[in-house]
Design an enzyme around this catalytic site. Structure first.
Site, PDB file in Angstrom:
ATOM      1  N   ARG A 229       0.838  -1.198   0.000  1.00  0.00           N
ATOM      2  CA  ARG A 229       0.000   0.000   0.000  1.00  0.00           C
ATOM      3  C   ARG A 229       0.878   1.255   0.000  1.00  0.00           C
ATOM      4  O   ARG A 229       0.382   2.356   0.155  1.00  0.00           O
ATOM      5  CB  ARG A 229      -0.963  -0.002   1.186  1.00  0.00           C
ATOM      6  CG  ARG A 229      -0.339   0.140   2.570  1.00  0.00           C
ATOM      7  CD  ARG A 229      -1.425   0.147   3.637  1.00  0.00           C
ATOM      8  NE  ARG A 229      -0.963   0.593   4.933  1.00  0.00           N
ATOM      9  CZ  ARG A 229      -0.607  -0.202   5.931  1.00  0.00           C
ATOM     10  NH1 ARG A 229      -0.620  -1.515   5.756  1.00  0.00           N
ATOM     11  NH2 ARG A 229      -0.229   0.286   7.097  1.00  0.00           N
ATOM     12  N   ASN A 230       2.192   1.039  -0.173  1.00  0.00           N
ATOM     13  CA  ASN A 230       3.151   2.142  -0.157  1.00  0.00           C
ATOM     14  C   ASN A 230       3.986   2.162  -1.435  1.00  0.00           C
ATOM     15  O   ASN A 230       4.148   1.129  -2.094  1.00  0.00           O
ATOM     16  CB  ASN A 230       4.109   1.993   1.036  1.00  0.00           C
ATOM     17  CG  ASN A 230       3.431   2.198   2.365  1.00  0.00           C
ATOM     18  OD1 ASN A 230       2.685   3.151   2.542  1.00  0.00           O
ATOM     19  ND2 ASN A 230       3.672   1.291   3.299  1.00  0.00           N
TER      20      ASN A 230
END
Length: 356
Positions: A163-164
């Protein structure tokens, strides 16, 4: 047989889409009580064979809950129009203890707990059918990813959940995956995330630059997965593995504090649960349980405590949290943490962080 209308959120709609495409196989709809209880208590569906670690449920208001019976139909409304239908197989009420088991806490500062507690406790199970087929356009579909992997000639594919934007620690793990497998499937989440997380635009821009400039083009494929983050730590790590198995991966990477948030879970709790379930059940996917990569100021490279003696004395931590802090303050992370090309790609995005 009666019909009732139930408004749904965008997160619930996405669950329906992912059930329809097979991303959430073997689910055919929202969980009835037997599956829900089995997942919460035993990490497996009620058939006691299919590992499933996260409840996928439909919440309804008390009026509908009291009225609905088996074989009734629910018309599911999104933004005022019917987009799906559900044939009811049962109903049940969830409790705080259920969610404590799922998230290992009831602290409302935990975004997964807050999300579930914002819903009605009343749930209705049943088989779903997406009637608004336009929502399938652009959705990630297992038959398509499997076809792509076959066309690339990949017999083994390692999935990487993120998610990064990519940083040096993730790069280290991904390169391990490329040593083990024919191909790397970078599969970032692009659904609901919490305030302060990186936007979809920033994550995709970073990985696009990484693939264009640093990874072999014939060995890496990227596609976003639209689903919500539940932040359920160990349970969600295995849930993510099941999804990637459905998408055609033969291997999946579970790293340090996978799907964790705010220190609610131990650094390697996800490894412990993954090992436990792999010993009891056939998961259908091989799990690569990787240790925390960090920069060692003595070894002068990215390492882990498996092959470096200086974790306690010369470690510089690398994490999405640290990277977010640097960038939110307008500073470039040190080159030991993130390549400057990736930082530049992120800065060129219109929106870098989720505001609400």
């Amino acid at each position: 047989m009666s019909t009732y209308q139930v408004p749904i959120s965008d997160k619930t709609l996405q669950d329906i889409i992912n059930i329809e495409t097979g991303v959430l196989y073997p689910l055919r709809g929202f969980m009835a009580e037997d599956d829900f209880r089995s997942v919460v208590d035993e990490y497996v569906l009620s058939n006691k064979k299919d590992v499933f670690t996260i409840p996928v449920t439909l919440d309804v208001d008390k009026k509908v809950y009291d009225a609905v019976t088996e074989e009734d139909k629910l018309e599911l409304l999104y933004e005022g129009r019917i987009v799906a239908e559900q044939t009811v197989t049962g109903k049940y009420e969830t409790t705080d203890e259920d969610w404590r088991k799922v998230f290992a806490t009831l602290d409302l500062s935990h975004p997964g707990v807050a999300n579930e507690k914002s819903k009605s406790p009343y749930r209705v199970g049943g088989i779903t059918k997406l009637t608004e087929r336009s929502f399938l356009e652009g959705a990630l579909k297992p038959e398509e990813t499997k076809k792509i992997f076959r066309e690339k000639g990949w017999k083994t594919v390692v999935g990487f959940q993120t998610r990064n934007p990519v940083h040096k620690a993730h790069e280290h793990i991904q390169r391990i995956g490329l040593e083990v497998c024919d191909g790397l499937f970078i599969n970032p989440l692009i659904g609901w995330k919490k305030k302060g997380d990186f936007t979809q635009e920033a994550v995709i821009a970073a990985y696009t630059r990484m693939m264009d400039e640093f990874y072999p083009k014939d060995r890496v494929y990227m596609a976003g997965l639209k689903t919500q983050m539940r932040y359920a730590g160990p349970r969600e790590a295995v849930f993510h593995a099941i999804i990637r198995r459905n998408l055609g991966c033969t291997h999946f990477i579970i790293g340090r504090d996978h799907a964790g948030v705010g220190g609610f879970y131990g650094a390697y709790d996800a490894h412990k649960l993954a090992k436990k379930l792999a010993e009891r059940f056939e998961l259908g996917i091989e799990l690569l349980l990787t240790r925390e990569p960090y920069y060692c100021n003595k070894c002068r490279q990215i390492v882990t405590d498996k092959h470096c003696a200086h974790y306690a004395t010369h470690r510089t931590e690398i994490s999405g949290t640290i990277i977010r802090k640097y960038i939110s303050e307008g500073n470039m992370p040190d080159e030991t943490m993130m390549r400057h090309e990736i930082f530049d790609a992120i800065l060129n995005c219109k929106e870098i962080f989720i505001e609400e």
